[in-house]
Design an enzyme around this catalytic site. Structure first.
Site, PDB file in Angstrom:
ATOM      1  N   GLU A 215       0.804  -1.224   0.000  1.00 49.31           N
ATOM      2  CA  GLU A 215       0.000   0.000   0.000  1.00 49.31           C
ATOM      3  C   GLU A 215       0.836   1.273   0.000  1.00 49.31           C
ATOM      4  O   GLU A 215       0.343   2.351  -0.323  1.00 49.31           O
ATOM      5  CB  GLU A 215      -0.972   0.007   1.186  1.00 49.31           C
TER       6      GLU A 215
ATOM      7  N   ASP B 253      21.789  18.589 -30.618  1.00 49.19           N
ATOM      8  CA  ASP B 253      22.202  19.547 -31.630  1.00 49.19           C
ATOM      9  C   ASP B 253      23.630  19.987 -31.315  1.00 49.19           C
ATOM     10  O   ASP B 253      24.125  19.816 -30.195  1.00 49.19           O
ATOM     11  CB  ASP B 253      21.248  20.753 -31.608  1.00 49.19           C
TER      12      ASP B 253
ATOM     13  N   ASP C  74      16.646  23.048 -29.375  1.00 59.15           N
ATOM     14  CA  ASP C  74      16.004  24.309 -29.002  1.00 59.15           C
ATOM     15  C   ASP C  74      15.422  25.060 -30.182  1.00 59.15           C
ATOM     16  O   ASP C  74      14.956  26.190 -30.044  1.00 59.15           O
ATOM     17  CB  ASP C  74      17.015  25.215 -28.278  1.00 59.15           C
TER      18      ASP C  74
ATOM     19  N   ASP D 153      13.217  21.285 -34.170  1.00 61.29           N
ATOM     20  CA  ASP D 153      13.468  20.226 -33.201  1.00 61.29           C
ATOM     21  C   ASP D 153      12.194  19.719 -32.536  1.00 61.29           C
ATOM     22  O   ASP D 153      12.221  18.688 -31.853  1.00 61.29           O
ATOM     23  CB  ASP D 153      14.425  20.726 -32.102  1.00 61.29           C
TER      24      ASP D 153
ATOM     25  N   ASP E  81       5.395  -0.401   7.394  1.00 59.08           N
ATOM     26  CA  ASP E  81       5.143   0.693   6.440  1.00 59.08           C
ATOM     27  C   ASP E  81       5.765   1.991   6.915  1.00 59.08           C
ATOM     28  O   ASP E  81       6.343   2.749   6.131  1.00 59.08           O
ATOM     29  CB  ASP E  81       3.635   0.877   6.241  1.00 59.08           C
TER      30      ASP E  81
END
Length: 887
Positions: free
Chosen positions: A320, A362, A631, A635, A728
């Site tokens: 859980e 690039d 950029d 692209d 837990d």
């Protein structure tokens, strides 16, 4: 020069129409409405549209715009709104694990087991509460970070051009559009110069559509086909225009369908893996719970007791805390990456960044300084020529489109040497750049009253448009033999690392009657010379590439630039260039051929937007997780196609909207830190998954054995729930844990096969020591009688809790725990507190309430020996897995 996309792209707010709805869009479908004024304005003269909107050619005043913003609301579609608290709660609760716990708690309350129901409710509150708090924090942080990503429009306000956030646009605003701009609203084109708009995000058409000042199509078309209307969600491929905002926000064509037609991104391998793990645990539970119920009912003859025991086992088998752990880890990762100048727009992309093994990037601005300087201005034999500089300066000065770094370099260099010529010339016209021609031209009126066309572009694009070339004041024909020699001259510049543009011109008689110049006028030009630019490599580029390679990320350069310049830059930053693919090589290849070639190549030069997409898909087909960093306008398609799209804050609007992550600094060093953070996030999530899965797998054998051989319940329902609750709590600190450097040296893809092997081997280790505890309690402490059930249950409770809690320190590292690698102090403290609490509960006033009894002194040294053997055995099993490369 930049190149612009022909392919379909998807823009903010990440909305793209399914193909089966394209036809519906072209019909009068009720879900695809257009504001009536938008359609009406297409048939009206611009001055009438201004009048209808209470506007004027000089734009609105700031006060008028503020008033209208209150009236119409911000220019955002439904998808941009922040989540409400109710939506946060809904997402946190609507999880199969949480719903299962809620159902079990409801059954417990309905059947009178208030204690069990209360513990389950507390577990739900802890899991959902922590998830809500962390998601709210992440949402607030994301909102602040996204505010740093500027998406603006050029607007006429108070008669002046100014950059205004797109969200602040109102009907009646006059906006200026240029190549690379998003269309910021539904607009009526007022004036246009070779304006081409990409509408693929709305129509599915791959080719750009030309827009005009007046509608030029036949009657009876759908609104999307109007040629003087441009819609929000599309973008300018080339040309320039002035346009009048007619509709904004939800009143736009896109806003009207945003709610019903938002396309979710496909699930990542990580998302699918988490889902598969969740349902695997649920299937374990569906098999185990009925089996435990039947066995205990038959052997203990108390079906009521067996029912509640089975319910408690169901809770024990339910991971859980998984939704909370995943959310907190991803959110912490996003915030940590923000501190390292990486803004995460899509939080699940963090794991993809960690899994990335190929980065396509690039060249300009990433490997190079992105500070281009004009280094040479020369004639066709490379002698310095001020006349060529003057022509280049006038071209850049008079153009109105998107000025790139080369234009700015020309203007900066020529400010002192060529600016004095400008008053003698007047601009007549402009032929904007587009990627088919790869040429940009301006037309100026000379002092002699002639019109001079000045063109610039890539030499291979300019040469076919020239009839002659100029050398020392003389004109010579562009004959075939001479062309080869001319090419050799500019290629010398390229080999030296220069970016070369050719400059050509010609004088013509002025055109009368307002006739505009167009592409057909760019012929029979005179080649005047070249301007050469230098964008040197960054000092950090070589080191960043080496660092990424050391972390298992292969860097490939994908650029539209020419091969010679790209080769030189790659060589200087340490990238091999033996395997180079050009766009002309990619074009004829089949997908299978490209996949093989793309794996080998390091440099892809002179590629188009379509080629970039194909290259990324080809690498993905070879089972690579591919990142793309870009950029530019061209692209955007690749950013969407990649597993993780990365852009920068200075990118054009389309690139920023298409990316998953945005770097505030265009540097591979920043990206390297983001990659490592993504891997840390995945490792911490995997710790909980491994631990929960192996523990639950082992518990299946333990519970089955105890149910068969022990004459009473091996643990009462409330004891199982208490054990699970404490366990837990101990795991809530996992997101804070440190990660060994060795665990993030290589990409971390989701591997369900390796996880399965880990579960199958490590899980039974816990069962061995559960059975050891059974034997110890039965034979050493003589717990066969029902009267001693409480002692047996207390002994197994403490051993089970301590082994489960302790195992995280073994699983969290591939080293020897505590000695070679230590957990973070929050995790150390949390696990220590839970273990101490588990040992003290039997001695506390709470002990009798949950059915515990005081453990005899002999139990503790035997428990210590058991724990030591457990850690050693688990460590040996883990070491074997590591040797087999399954961890």
């Amino acid at each position: 020069m930049p190149s612009f996309p022909m392919r379909m792209i998807r823009l903010a707010p990440s909305i793209m129409l399914p193909k089966h709805l394209f036809a519906a869009m072209r019909s009068e479908h009720p879900a695809v409405r257009v504001a009536p004024l938008v359609v009406e304005s297409a048939a009206l003269a611009p001055e009438i549209v201004h009048q209808r909107l209470g506007s004027r050619p000089t734009g609105l005043t700031a006060d008028e715009a503020a008033t209208r913003l209150v009236e119409h609301g911000p220019n955002v579609v439904a998808g941009d709104a922040r989540k409400s608290i109710a939506l946060f709660v809904w997402h946190a609760v609507m999880n199969p694990l949480v719903l299962l716990l809620a159902v079990l708690a409801t059954i417990s309350f309905a059947t009178g087991d208030v204690r069990a129901g209360s513990v389950m409710s507390l577990m739900i509150a802890i899991g959902v509460g922590l998830k809500l708090i962390q998601e709210a924090k992440a949402d607030n942080a994301a909102t602040r970070l996204k505010a740093m990503i500027s998406v603006t429009a050029t607007v006429l306000r108070d008669g002046q051009l100014q950059e205004t956030p797109v969200s602040q646009l109102v009907p009646g605003d006059v906006v200026k559009l240029a190549a690379g701009d998003m269309i910021p609203a539904d607009v009526r084109v007022v004036s246009a110069k070779d304006l081409f708009v990409i509408q693929g995000s709305l129509t599915g058409e791959s080719l750009p559509i030309e827009k005009f000042e007046t509608d030029r199509g036949p009657p009876g078309r759908s609104p999307i086909e109007l040629t003087d209307i441009a819609f929000l969600g599309t973008s300018v491929e080339s040309g320039s225009a002035l346009a009048l905002v007619v509709a904004t926000g939800r009143e736009t064509y896109l806003g009207g369908m945003a709610e019903s037609l938002t396309e979710q991104r496909p699930q990542t391998a990580f998302d699918k893996g988490i889902s598969r793990f969740t349902w695997l645990m649920l299937r374990f539970m569906l098999v185990m719970v009925p089996l435990v119920f039947v066995i205990n009912g038959l052997t203990k003859h108390n079906w009521h007791e067996a029912f509640f025991f089975a319910l408690a086992v169901a809770v024990g088998l339910t991971p859980e805390m998984l939704p909370m752990i995943v959310t907190v880890c991803l959110s912490k990762g996003a915030l940590a990456m923000a501190r390292k100048k990486v803004i995460v727009k899509r939080i699940n992309a963090i794991q993809n960044l960690g899994a990335m093994d190929v980065l396509c990037t690039d060249k300009t601005g990433t490997l190079t300084m992105d500070h281009v300087i004009l280094e040479r201005h020369c004639d066709v034999v490379l002698k310095e020529d001020d006349g060529v500089l003057a022509l280049a300066y006038m071209n850049s000065h008079f153009q109105t489109g998107l000025k790139n770094v080369l234009d700015r370099a020309v203007l900066t260099y020529g400010e002192t040497q060529a600016h004095a010529l400008i008053p003698d010339y007047a601009k007549v016209d402009e032929i904007p750049f587009d990627f088919q021609r790869r040429v940009m031209s301006v037309v100026v009126r000379t002092p002699a009253g002639k019109d001079r066309i000045i063109s610039k572009g890539a030499p291979e694009a300019i040469f076919p448009r020239c009839r002659n070339f100029e050398l020392e004041g003389e004109l010579y024909p562009m004959e075939h033999l001479l062309i080869d020699e001319l090419k050799e001259e500019y290629e010398r510049l390229s080999r030296d690392g220069f970016r070369v543009l050719a400059i050509a011109s010609k004088e013509v008689e002025p055109k009368g009657n307002g006739v505009a110049y167009g592409r057909d006028d760019e012929r029979d030009l005179i080649l005047n010379g070249y301007v050469a630019f230098l964008d040197p490599p960054k000092d950090t580029a070589a080191a960043a590439i080496r660092a990424l390679q050391q972390h298992g990320v292969t860097v490939k350069v994908v650029t539209g630039d020419n091969e010679l310049v790209s080769r030189k830059i790659c060589a200087e930053v340490g990238l091999p260039t033996e395997q180079v693919l050009l766009g002309t090589d990619v074009e004829p290849m089949t997908d299978e051929q490209l996949a093989v070639a793309a794996e080998r190549a390091t440099l892809f030069a002179r590629v188009s937007p379509a080629h970039k997409q194909r290259i990324i898909k080809a690498l993905q087909a070879r089972r690579h997780t591919v990142g793309f960093m870009g950029d530019g306008i061209n692209d955007a398609p690749a950013l969407r196609t990649a597993d993780v799209g990365i852009s920068v804050d200075t990118a054009v609007d389309i690139a920023k909207e298409s990316a998953d992550m945005i770097l505030l600094e265009k540097s591979l060093l920043v990206l390297e830190e983001g990659v490592l953070e993504g891997r840390k996030v995945f490792v911490n999530i995997l710790k909980y998954i491994r631990m929960g899965a192996s523990s639950n797998f082992g518990n299946m054998f333990s519970v089955l054995g105890a149910s068969i051989f022990v004459p009473y319940l091996p643990m009462t329902p409330i004891q199982i729930l208490s054990n699970n609750l404490l366990y837990d709590i101990s795991q809530t600190a996992i997101p804070t844990d440190d990660v060994d450097p060795e665990q993030i040296t290589k990409p971390r893809p989701w591997d369900i096969g390796a996880l399965t092997k880990f579960i199958v081997l490590i899980g039974p280790c816990s069962s061995i020591f559960d059975y050891t505890t059974y034997l110890m309690m039965l034979f050493i402490f003589n717990c066969w009688a029902v009267e001693k059930a409480s002692l047996f249950q207390t002994g197994w409770f403490v051993e089970s809790l301590l082994t489960q809690t302790l195992i995280i320190h073994v699983i969290r590292t591939n080293k020897i725990p505590f000695f070679q690698s230590r957990a973070s102090w929050p995790l150390m403290v949390m696990t220590a507190v839970v273990m101490v609490a588990g040992m003290l509960i039997p001695f506390s006033p709470l002990g009798p309430y949950v059915g515990f009894t005081t453990l005899p002194p002999l139990y503790w040294p035997l428990l210590a020996l058991t724990l030591l053997c457990y850690v050693v055995l688990t460590q040996v099993a883990k070491a074997w897995l590591i040797r087999r490369r399954w961890v």
